[in-house]
Design an enzyme around this catalytic site. Structure first.
Site, PDB file in Angstrom:
ATOM      1  N   ASP A  60     -12.522  -9.989  -0.872  1.00 31.88           N
ATOM      2  CA  ASP A  60     -13.955  -9.758   0.126  1.00 31.88           C
ATOM      3  C   ASP A  60     -14.660  -8.934  -0.981  1.00 31.88           C
ATOM      4  O   ASP A  60     -14.160  -7.954  -1.365  1.00 31.88           O
ATOM      5  CB  ASP A  60     -13.616  -9.700   1.394  1.00 31.88           C
ATOM      6  CG  ASP A  60     -12.877  -8.306   1.740  1.00 31.88           C
ATOM      7  OD1 ASP A  60     -12.706  -7.533   0.933  1.00 31.88           O
ATOM      8  OD2 ASP A  60     -12.455  -8.232   2.980  1.00 31.88           O
TER       9      ASP A  60
ATOM     10  N   HIS B 263     -10.467  -5.844  -2.404  1.00 32.46           N
ATOM     11  CA  HIS B 263     -11.337  -5.495  -1.253  1.00 32.46           C
ATOM     12  C   HIS B 263     -12.621  -4.621  -2.088  1.00 32.46           C
ATOM     13  O   HIS B 263     -12.521  -3.210  -2.280  1.00 32.46           O
ATOM     14  CB  HIS B 263     -10.919  -4.568   0.098  1.00 32.46           C
ATOM     15  CG  HIS B 263      -9.799  -5.363   0.647  1.00 32.46           C
ATOM     16  ND1 HIS B 263     -10.275  -6.489   1.482  1.00 32.46           N
ATOM     17  CD2 HIS B 263      -8.775  -5.329   0.781  1.00 32.46           C
ATOM     18  CE1 HIS B 263      -9.206  -6.959   1.634  1.00 32.46           C
ATOM     19  NE2 HIS B 263      -8.197  -6.203   1.831  1.00 32.46           N
TER      20      HIS B 263
ATOM     21  N   ASN C 266       2.036  -5.303  -2.920  1.00 27.56           N
ATOM     22  CA  ASN C 266       0.518  -5.455  -2.771  1.00 27.56           C
ATOM     23  C   ASN C 266      -0.074  -4.255  -2.322  1.00 27.56           C
ATOM     24  O   ASN C 266       0.210  -3.237  -1.771  1.00 27.56           O
ATOM     25  CB  ASN C 266       0.565  -6.460  -1.447  1.00 27.56           C
ATOM     26  CG  ASN C 266      -0.742  -6.936  -1.373  1.00 27.56           C
ATOM     27  OD1 ASN C 266      -1.459  -7.790  -2.080  1.00 27.56           O
ATOM     28  ND2 ASN C 266      -1.215  -6.990  -0.003  1.00 27.56           N
TER      29      ASN C 266
ATOM     30  N   GLU D 209       0.854  -1.334  -0.115  1.00 24.07           N
ATOM     31  CA  GLU D 209       0.074   0.137   0.069  1.00 24.07           C
ATOM     32  C   GLU D 209       0.889   1.220   0.056  1.00 24.07           C
ATOM     33  O   GLU D 209       0.572   2.150   0.787  1.00 24.07           O
ATOM     34  CB  GLU D 209      -0.807   0.033   1.142  1.00 24.07           C
ATOM     35  CG  GLU D 209      -1.994  -1.218   1.284  1.00 24.07           C
ATOM     36  CD  GLU D 209      -2.959  -1.399   2.396  1.00 24.07           C
ATOM     37  OE1 GLU D 209      -2.552  -0.523   3.245  1.00 24.07           O
ATOM     38  OE2 GLU D 209      -3.456  -2.375   2.426  1.00 24.07           O
TER      39      GLU D 209
ATOM     40  N   GLU E 276      -6.459 -10.668  -1.241  1.00 19.25           N
ATOM     41  CA  GLU E 276      -7.191 -10.370  -0.174  1.00 19.25           C
ATOM     42  C   GLU E 276      -8.826 -10.268  -0.437  1.00 19.25           C
ATOM     43  O   GLU E 276      -9.487  -9.215   0.146  1.00 19.25           O
ATOM     44  CB  GLU E 276      -6.701  -9.019   0.684  1.00 19.25           C
ATOM     45  CG  GLU E 276      -5.289  -9.074   0.964  1.00 19.25           C
ATOM     46  CD  GLU E 276      -4.768  -7.821   1.873  1.00 19.25           C
ATOM     47  OE1 GLU E 276      -5.763  -6.822   2.113  1.00 19.25           O
ATOM     48  OE2 GLU E 276      -3.623  -7.512   2.030  1.00 19.25           O
TER      49      GLU E 276
HETATM   50  O1  G3I Z   1      -5.737  -8.171  19.037  1.00 25.14           O
HETATM   51  C1  G3I Z   1      -5.560  -6.777  19.360  1.00 25.14           C
HETATM   52  C2  G3I Z   1      -5.478  -6.559  20.877  1.00 25.14           C
HETATM   53  O2  G3I Z   1      -4.394  -7.171  21.353  1.00 25.14           O
HETATM   54  C3  G3I Z   1      -5.363  -4.995  20.977  1.00 25.14           C
HETATM   55  O3  G3I Z   1      -5.516  -4.781  22.218  1.00 25.14           O
HETATM   56  C4  G3I Z   1      -6.472  -4.363  20.308  1.00 25.14           C
HETATM   57  C5  G3I Z   1      -6.472  -2.813  20.151  1.00 25.14           C
HETATM   58  O4  G3I Z   1      -6.128  -2.309  19.169  1.00 25.14           O
HETATM   59  O5  G3I Z   1      -6.883  -4.781  18.895  1.00 25.14           O
HETATM   60  C6  G3I Z   1      -6.483  -6.284  18.396  1.00 25.14           C
HETATM   61  O6  G3I Z   1      -5.729  -5.920  17.449  1.00 25.14           O
HETATM   62  C7  G3I Z   1      -6.433  -5.551  16.193  1.00 25.14           C
HETATM   63  C8  G3I Z   1      -6.224  -6.532  14.974  1.00 25.14           C
HETATM   64  O7  G3I Z   1      -6.453  -6.264  14.141  1.00 25.14           O
HETATM   65  C9  G3I Z   1      -6.543  -7.807  15.636  1.00 25.14           C
HETATM   66  O8  G3I Z   1      -8.165  -7.883  15.672  1.00 25.14           O
HETATM   67  C10 G3I Z   1      -5.927  -4.325  15.662  1.00 25.14           C
HETATM   68  O9  G3I Z   1      -6.363  -2.951  16.592  1.00 25.14           O
HETATM   69  C11 G3I Z   1      -6.503  -3.770  14.437  1.00 25.14           C
HETATM   70  O10 G3I Z   1      -5.808  -2.649  13.636  1.00 25.14           O
HETATM   71  C12 G3I Z   1      -6.130  -5.157  13.210  1.00 25.14           C
HETATM   72  O11 G3I Z   1      -6.809  -4.749  12.209  1.00 25.14           O
HETATM   73  C13 G3I Z   1      -6.319  -5.448  11.011  1.00 25.14           C
HETATM   74  C14 G3I Z   1      -5.690  -4.399  10.030  1.00 25.14           C
HETATM   75  O12 G3I Z   1      -5.420  -5.052   8.779  1.00 25.14           O
HETATM   76  C15 G3I Z   1      -4.837  -3.390  10.487  1.00 25.14           C
HETATM   77  O13 G3I Z   1      -3.707  -4.179  10.575  1.00 25.14           O
HETATM   78  C16 G3I Z   1      -7.292  -6.511  10.389  1.00 25.14           C
HETATM   79  O14 G3I Z   1      -7.501  -7.215  11.237  1.00 25.14           O
HETATM   80  C17 G3I Z   1      -6.743  -7.026   9.156  1.00 25.14           C
HETATM   81  O15 G3I Z   1      -7.747  -7.669   8.482  1.00 25.14           O
HETATM   82  C18 G3I Z   1      -6.239  -5.774   8.182  1.00 25.14           C
HETATM   83  O16 G3I Z   1      -5.677  -6.484   6.928  1.00 25.14           O
HETATM   84  C19 G3I Z   1      -5.571  -5.472   6.037  1.00 25.14           C
HETATM   85  C20 G3I Z   1      -4.421  -6.141   5.229  1.00 25.14           C
HETATM   86  O17 G3I Z   1      -3.203  -6.178   6.237  1.00 25.14           O
HETATM   87  C21 G3I Z   1      -3.741  -5.145   4.301  1.00 25.14           C
HETATM   88  N1  G3I Z   1      -4.916  -4.722   3.348  1.00 25.14           N
HETATM   89  C22 G3I Z   1      -6.076  -4.105   3.972  1.00 25.14           C
HETATM   90  C23 G3I Z   1      -6.586  -5.157   4.928  1.00 25.14           C
HETATM   91  C24 G3I Z   1      -8.026  -4.685   5.697  1.00 25.14           C
HETATM   92  O18 G3I Z   1      -7.803  -3.402   6.452  1.00 25.14           O
END
Ligand code: G3I
Length: 300
Positions: free
Chosen positions: A236, A205, A168, A127, A234
């Protein structure tokens, strides 16, 4: 084929999913994931904040849980992601200039060394382009100089010559989008100058603001013609319309260098897009989109 993985394998392709380490204890989840998919992308566990929470101290506990589960179940792994403007640990956010550049290089080397020879493809850079202009996204890495992306790829090639190296991004599926053209120009330049890049990941997405368009196939063809593999990384789709899922699958099958498709989660309840029901399973049940994808793969 009676599963997504075996059906995709009929044409030499893979069918993958994002996996969360925290869900590997859920037998309903692992039953579906274990049966249907032959490629795995850790959804968050290989990101910068997860793998290097303190500078120089690498942590692979959660990432290895997914990696080991994948290998024990006969699946390959896509690494996601080495360099990204998001999911950065605070030490990295506080660096600038040559210290940040060196921090990036050391991060790539540290993570890739742990998985050397074991990863199908790495999302080396994720990105890096702006949503609107076709130019680079502003980020701390971008402010170290335009060459940060090629430095990341050259570092990655040296660290693990066996891994395919991908760029990516999202919103690069429609050929008419400026962002698509910006990434295309970069990949063309990299190939011309011998910067090591093997693949482009199209996140895919799709929603009502950035909907699927039939010229995704044109985009995949045009990138492949530059001499890189293309991967749908990715996928969806808001509401999971069966016809759109079938069309995306057919687009990949129509392009010889489309190596495979990954959906961004197993069941709707696992999706980052809460409320959008964008995936192929609801609870234990296959959705109409699942049948559409399977039938399309089996018709190839
Ligand atoms: O598990 C933690 C927890 O320990 C923490 O205290 C709490 C507070 O933030 O949240 C939990 O972490 C979260 C994590 O997902 C697991 O659920 C993060 O905050 C949250 O930011 C994270 O979001 C992920 C996001 O990327 C950011 O990294 C999504 O699951 C994930 O699906 C998303 O994936 C991205 C790809 O990497 C790149 N392309 C876009 C895609 C969708 O946004």
């Amino acid at each position: 084929g009676t599963t997504l993985g075996t059906a995709a394998a009929r044409s030499g392709r893979y069918f993958g999913t994002a996996i969360s380490a925290s869900k590997l204890g859920d037998p309903a989840y692992t039953t579906i994931a274990g049966r249907e998919f032959d490629m795995v992308t850790p959804e968050n566990e290989m990101k910068l904040d997860a793998t290097e929470p303190r500078q120089g101290q690498f942590v692979f506990t959660a990432a290895d849980r997914i990696f080991d589960w994948a290998v024990q179940n006969g699946k390959r792994v896509r690494g996601h992601t080495l360099v990204w403007h998001a999911a950065q640990p605070s030490w990295l956010q506080s660096l600038t200039g040559s210290a940040l550049r060196q921090g990036m290089i050391d991060h790539i080397n540290g993570v890739m060394a742990h998985y050397k020879g074991k990863i199908y493809a790495w999302d080396v850079v994720n990105e890096a382009f702006s949503d609107s202009t076709g130019g680079r996204r502003d980020s701390n890495f971008q402010r170290t100089g335009d060459d940060w992306i090629e430095v990341a790829f050259r570092t990655a090639r040296a660290a693990d010559p066996a891994a395919r190296l991908c760029y990516n991004d999202y919103n690069i599926e429609n050929w008419s989008w400026a962002k698509t053209q910006g990434v295309y120009t970069m990949v063309k330049d990299f190939k011309q100058r011998g910067v090591p890049i093997d693949c482009v990941g199209f996140q895919a997405h799709f929603n009502s603001l950035t909907p699927y368009s039939a010229d995704f196939r044109t985009t995949l063809r045009n990138f492949a013609a530059l001499g890189v593999d293309v991967q749908i990384t990715e996928l969806d789709i808001q509401g999971a319309p069966a016809t759109t899922y079938a069309a995306v699958t057919a687009d990949c099958l129509a392009v010889p260098r489309c190596a495979g498709i990954t959906v961004w989660g197993v069941r709707d309840q696992d999706s980052w897009r809460s409320g959008d029901t964008p995936l192929l399973f609801s609870g234990n049940d296959r959705k109409p989109a699942y049948d559409a994808v399977l039938d399309t793969l089996n018709a190839a």
